[in-house]
Enzyme design. Structure first.
Site, PDB file in Angstrom:
ATOM      1  N   PRO A   2      35.041  50.722  41.149  1.00 39.98           N
ATOM      2  CA  PRO A   2      35.278  52.118  41.534  1.00 39.98           C
ATOM      3  C   PRO A   2      36.285  52.216  42.671  1.00 39.98           C
ATOM      4  O   PRO A   2      36.276  51.409  43.599  1.00 39.98           O
ATOM      5  CB  PRO A   2      33.890  52.595  41.986  1.00 39.98           C
ATOM      6  CG  PRO A   2      32.922  51.681  41.307  1.00 39.98           C
ATOM      7  CD  PRO A   2      33.612  50.363  41.219  1.00 39.98           C
ATOM      8  N   GLU A   3      37.175  53.206  42.577  1.00 41.25           N
ATOM      9  CA  GLU A   3      38.146  53.410  43.641  1.00 41.25           C
ATOM     10  C   GLU A   3      37.568  54.372  44.680  1.00 41.25           C
ATOM     11  O   GLU A   3      36.465  54.905  44.529  1.00 41.25           O
ATOM     12  CB  GLU A   3      39.458  53.899  43.038  1.00 41.25           C
ATOM     13  CG  GLU A   3      40.001  52.897  42.020  1.00 41.25           C
ATOM     14  CD  GLU A   3      41.480  53.067  41.676  1.00 41.25           C
ATOM     15  OE1 GLU A   3      42.241  53.594  42.510  1.00 41.25           O
ATOM     16  OE2 GLU A   3      41.870  52.648  40.568  1.00 41.25           O
ATOM     17  N   LYS A  52      36.296  51.821  49.932  1.00 38.07           N
ATOM     18  CA  LYS A  52      35.318  51.552  48.879  1.00 38.07           C
ATOM     19  C   LYS A  52      33.928  51.258  49.447  1.00 38.07           C
ATOM     20  O   LYS A  52      33.082  50.680  48.754  1.00 38.07           O
ATOM     21  CB  LYS A  52      35.807  50.384  48.026  1.00 38.07           C
ATOM     22  CG  LYS A  52      37.147  50.662  47.337  1.00 38.07           C
ATOM     23  CD  LYS A  52      37.620  49.499  46.491  1.00 38.07           C
ATOM     24  CE  LYS A  52      38.968  49.791  45.854  1.00 38.07           C
ATOM     25  NZ  LYS A  52      39.441  48.689  44.984  1.00 38.07           N
ATOM     26  N   ARG A 259      45.379  40.596  39.634  1.00 37.40           N
ATOM     27  CA  ARG A 259      45.010  41.903  39.069  1.00 37.40           C
ATOM     28  C   ARG A 259      46.045  42.357  38.054  1.00 37.40           C
ATOM     29  O   ARG A 259      47.237  42.086  38.195  1.00 37.40           O
ATOM     30  CB  ARG A 259      44.897  42.953  40.183  1.00 37.40           C
ATOM     31  CG  ARG A 259      43.861  42.639  41.242  1.00 37.40           C
ATOM     32  CD  ARG A 259      42.447  42.611  40.679  1.00 37.40           C
ATOM     33  NE  ARG A 259      42.073  43.872  40.071  1.00 37.40           N
ATOM     34  CZ  ARG A 259      41.548  44.900  40.766  1.00 37.40           C
ATOM     35  NH1 ARG A 259      41.369  44.801  42.072  1.00 37.40           N
ATOM     36  NH2 ARG A 259      41.200  46.013  40.139  1.00 37.40           N
TER      37      ARG A 259
END
Length: 270
Positions: A2-3, A52, A259
């Protein structure tokens, strides 16, 4: 993962539902049993977020720190709650100022721990500015970006540089500003950085309000569907091999510092 908008949305929800009242805290799974015992029955003063990280501040001065990681998730429902299902790390039950009893179950977080305020200060000191916080200073991030030879695509994902931005916002904000993710940070102008920051502030606020990341401008929000049925369209994120929504060039994919990275080589020239 989740951002940042997800954590700020949770913070707002938990503040509304639990702040101002006593909260019953337990750990059905048992892995947070000691921490839950420390705060059970205390009054939640506020819930907020930094990047976060979700923070619940109690009247004793103790703070519960939650980092959802890849698999963490809260589920919410009116109280009384049914018997726990699955590995519930932390269960919250309270009414807050509204008087309406509610509950929340946390499963699968990377971190769920009790901290003292000085430990929270140490945690946030390691994080870069968060575009969703009113006290954020974008020049703190610029100080590091403008001196770095690392690509801007990596710097935007470094939580020590900028807190809360993940893969979707990274890919989309760079596309929106025609900046190659490979460009070294020190080759960005201050004007370019300020435009990126201002755009992130606006985009992430929409994410908090709507619960999804809306990144495509209205005039471009047509044509090929989103990468998932329950997600708004994106310009490049998870669109590898598809034509760019603006120029038709094939969207590219590579790996940057572990990523996935997506970009359009025409709209974002190196």
């Amino acid at each position: 993962m989740p951002e940042g908008h997800t954590l700020h949305r949770l913070a707002k929800l938990h503040h509304k539902r639990f702040a101002g009242g006593q909260v019953r805290v337990s750990s059905p799974q048992g892995r947070f049993a000691e921490g839950a015992a420390l705060i059970d029955g205390q009054t939640l003063l506020k819930a907020d977020a930094w990047g976060k990280h979700l923070l619940h501040h109690y009247d004793s001065g103790l703070v519960v720190h939650v980092h959802l990681g890849l698999y963490g998730k809260f589920t919410e429902s009116p109280a009384p709650l049914a018997a726990p299902v699955g590995e519930v790390r932390m269960r919250l039950i309270g009414a807050g100022r509204s008087g309406d009893p509610f509950g929340a179950d946390l499963r699968g977080p990377t971190a769920c721990e009790v901290l003292l305020e000085p430990e929270v200060d140490a945690l946030t000191a390691r994080l870069g500015p968060d575009p969703l916080r009113r006290d954020a200073d974008p020049d703190r991030a610029w100080h590091r970006i403008s001196r770095s030879a690392r690509p801007i695509g990596a710097l935007l994902m470094d939580q020590k540089v900028l807190a809360g931005v993940g893969n979707v916002y990274r890919a989309e904000v760079l596309f929106r500003h025609n900046i190659s993710p490979d460009r070294p940070g020190k080759q960005l102008s201050h004007e370019e950085w300020q435009a990126i920051w201002d755009d992130l502030v606006d985009l992430m606020k929409v994410g908090v309000q709507r619960g999804v990341m809306v990144v495509v401008r209205p005039e471009h929000d047509h044509g090929a569907p989103s990468y998932a049925a329950d997600r708004p369209r994106t310009y490049v994120y998870r669109r590898v091999g598809e034509p760019c929504r603006l120029c038709g060039t094939t969207v590219q994919h590579s790996i940057m510092e572990g990523r996935n990275l997506f970009w359009c080589p025409t709209c974002q020239p190196r």
